[in-house]
Design a protein around this motif. Structure first.
Motif, mmCIF file in Angstrom:
data_model
loop_
_atom_site.group_PDB
_atom_site.id
_atom_site.type_symbol
_atom_site.label_atom_id
_atom_site.label_comp_id
_atom_site.label_asym_id
_atom_site.label_seq_id
_atom_site.Cartn_x
_atom_site.Cartn_y
_atom_site.Cartn_z
ATOM 1 N N LEU A 229 -0.045 3.996 -2.717
ATOM 2 C CA LEU A 229 -0.366 5.359 -2.281
ATOM 3 C C LEU A 229 0.558 6.377 -2.931
ATOM 4 O O LEU A 229 0.125 7.471 -3.319
ATOM 5 C CB LEU A 229 -0.269 5.449 -0.753
ATOM 6 N N ASN B 118 -8.399 6.014 3.745
ATOM 7 C CA ASN B 118 -8.119 7.205 4.552
ATOM 8 C C ASN B 118 -7.450 8.300 3.723
ATOM 9 O O ASN B 118 -7.725 9.490 3.902
ATOM 10 C CB ASN B 118 -7.232 6.827 5.735
ATOM 11 N N TRP B 119 -6.573 7.894 2.807
ATOM 12 C CA TRP B 119 -5.932 8.873 1.924
ATOM 13 C C TRP B 119 -6.969 9.585 1.063
ATOM 14 O O TRP B 119 -6.932 10.804 0.901
ATOM 15 C CB TRP B 119 -4.909 8.158 1.053
ATOM 16 N N HIS C 134 0.811 -1.217 0.000
ATOM 17 C CA HIS C 134 0.000 0.000 0.000
ATOM 18 C C HIS C 134 0.845 1.267 0.000
ATOM 19 O O HIS C 134 0.418 2.299 -0.519
ATOM 20 C CB HIS C 134 -0.963 -0.003 1.191
ATOM 21 N N ILE C 135 2.074 1.214 0.521
ATOM 22 C CA ILE C 135 2.909 2.408 0.510
ATOM 23 C C ILE C 135 3.297 2.793 -0.912
ATOM 24 O O ILE C 135 3.369 3.984 -1.264
ATOM 25 C CB ILE C 135 4.168 2.183 1.389
ATOM 26 N N ASN D 8 -8.351 -1.048 1.095
ATOM 27 C CA ASN D 8 -7.708 -1.171 2.398
ATOM 28 C C ASN D 8 -7.801 0.172 3.107
ATOM 29 O O ASN D 8 -8.078 1.213 2.497
ATOM 30 C CB ASN D 8 -6.254 -1.633 2.265
ATOM 31 N N HIS D 9 -7.579 0.178 4.410
ATOM 32 C CA HIS D 9 -7.770 1.389 5.209
ATOM 33 C C HIS D 9 -6.811 2.496 4.807
ATOM 34 O O HIS D 9 -7.177 3.677 4.859
ATOM 35 C CB HIS D 9 -7.594 1.060 6.696
ATOM 36 N N ALA D 10 -5.592 2.154 4.415
ATOM 37 C CA ALA D 10 -4.618 3.196 4.059
ATOM 38 C C ALA D 10 -5.094 4.004 2.857
ATOM 39 O O ALA D 10 -5.049 5.243 2.862
ATOM 40 C CB ALA D 10 -3.258 2.554 3.782
ATOM 41 N N VAL D 11 -5.555 3.331 1.801
ATOM 42 C CA VAL D 11 -6.016 4.026 0.605
ATOM 43 C C VAL D 11 -7.324 4.767 0.876
ATOM 44 O O VAL D 11 -7.522 5.902 0.416
ATOM 45 C CB VAL D 11 -6.173 3.026 -0.558
ATOM 46 N N ASP E 273 -9.060 12.085 3.102
ATOM 47 C CA ASP E 273 -8.352 13.337 3.392
ATOM 48 C C ASP E 273 -8.383 14.287 2.202
ATOM 49 O O ASP E 273 -8.367 15.518 2.375
ATOM 50 C CB ASP E 273 -6.898 13.043 3.787
ATOM 51 N N GLN F 90 -0.835 9.371 -5.267
ATOM 52 C CA GLN F 90 -0.551 10.763 -4.949
ATOM 53 C C GLN F 90 0.172 11.447 -6.103
ATOM 54 O O GLN F 90 -0.106 12.615 -6.419
ATOM 55 C CB GLN F 90 0.302 10.837 -3.678
ATOM 56 N N GLU G 141 -5.181 -4.323 -3.056
ATOM 57 C CA GLU G 141 -4.253 -3.204 -3.111
ATOM 58 C C GLU G 141 -4.972 -1.856 -3.051
ATOM 59 O O GLU G 141 -4.364 -0.833 -2.722
ATOM 60 C CB GLU G 141 -3.399 -3.280 -4.384
#
Length: 284
Positions: free
Chosen positions: A77, A109-110, A73-74, A104-107, A113, A81, A101
């Motif tokens: 993301l 939440n991004w 995910h890093i 998920n929570h990371a994407v 925002d 971005q 991919e």
């Protein structure tokens, strides 16, 4: 060789994301993008290999393409971005498949925002994301082939390739879009298309850019040299072939089971069934 689908269904957050189906109302302004990743795994999905993230605007056809090391995910993301920063208009929505991919929570939440809303297609329904599936074929696979890319040198070549391809597709390549249905002279239902235009022309006609942005994009398009872009793309494609062609072909041949027997194991002879010894009378 053919591409291999590496989408793994993600139960995480799936039920809370709106489903977007084929045939739903088309977005009336630029900013809604279909997204997908293409796996550069060659004939096998074993080990780590590069992925290419592709974003396609449904309204204008504007594309952004970038290669990442893997589906962590890093990296996803970072590519998302970079797309938001590079695309010259606001990204208002993203439509994904059901891969883990993206879901998920990371994407999520991004996107929250940045005030970007999410939708997803139905599993196993390619028509729900027809725009991005088409670009996966005649953009990513056409320019980067079906080879396996798993080294830093190969990713560096792809990183130089995609800006050239994006410029060619966005500024110099006219495309046509479905505009409805009609009938031919025999009364059969047929698909109607609009006049071919480049994504930049569609973007300018949408009226979402300021006068300064319009002037900057038009000046950038006028500065491009199509012949020079074509030569640079061909040179980078040659480098990809040098790096990955032989390696991919060896992996492909190794994946094909041999029809010949393994001579190292010798020749196998079927054993005869055991028979008890026959007793014979001994003469006295």
């Amino acid at each position: 060789m053919r591409g291999i689908s590496t989408t793994k269904p993600s139960p995480l957050l799936r039920t809370s994301i709106t489903v977007r189906r084929a045939g739903d109302e088309v977005e009336a302004e630029p900013g809604f993008f279909e997204c997908d990743t293409v796996a550069h795994c060659g004939p096998t999905t074993k080990g780590e290999y590069a992925r290419t993230l592709n974003l396609t605007c449904v309204h204008t056809g504007w594309v952004f393409t970038a290669t990442v090391r893997n589906n962590a995910h890093i990296h996803i993301l970072g590519a998302l971005q970079a797309g938001v920063d590079h695309i010259p208009f606001k990204v208002s929505g993203l439509d994904f498949d059901n891969g883990s991919e993206f879901l998920n929570h990371a994407v999520v939440n991004w996107a929250a925002d940045l005030d970007v809303y999410f939708t997803r297609g139905r599993p196993y329904k390619k028509n729900d994301q027809a725009a991005i599936e088409s670009k996966n074929n005649h953009l990513v696979r056409r320019y980067a082939f079906y080879y396996r890319y798993d080294t830093a040198e190969e990713r560096a070549v792809l990183a130089r390739l995609w800006p050239l391809v994006n410029d060619r597709m966005n500024y110099l390549t006219p495309t046509k879009k479905p505009a409805g249905y009609g009938t031919d002279r025999h009364g059969r239902r047929t698909r109607l298309y609009d006049q071919p235009r480049t994504p930049l022309q569609r973007l300018l006609a949408a009226g979402v850019l300021s006068t300064t942005q319009q002037a900057e994009l038009t000046a950038y398009r006028d500065s491009l040299n199509p012949a020079q872009i074509g030569r640079r793309i061909a040179d980078l494609q040659t480098r990809l072939i040098v790096h990955a062609k032989a390696k991919t072909e060896q992996l492909y041949l190794a994946s094909i089971p041999s029809a010949l027997p393994d001579v190292r194991k010798g020749v196998r002879v079927q054993a005869k069934p055991h028979q008890p010894p026959v007793s014979r009378a001994v003469p006295s």
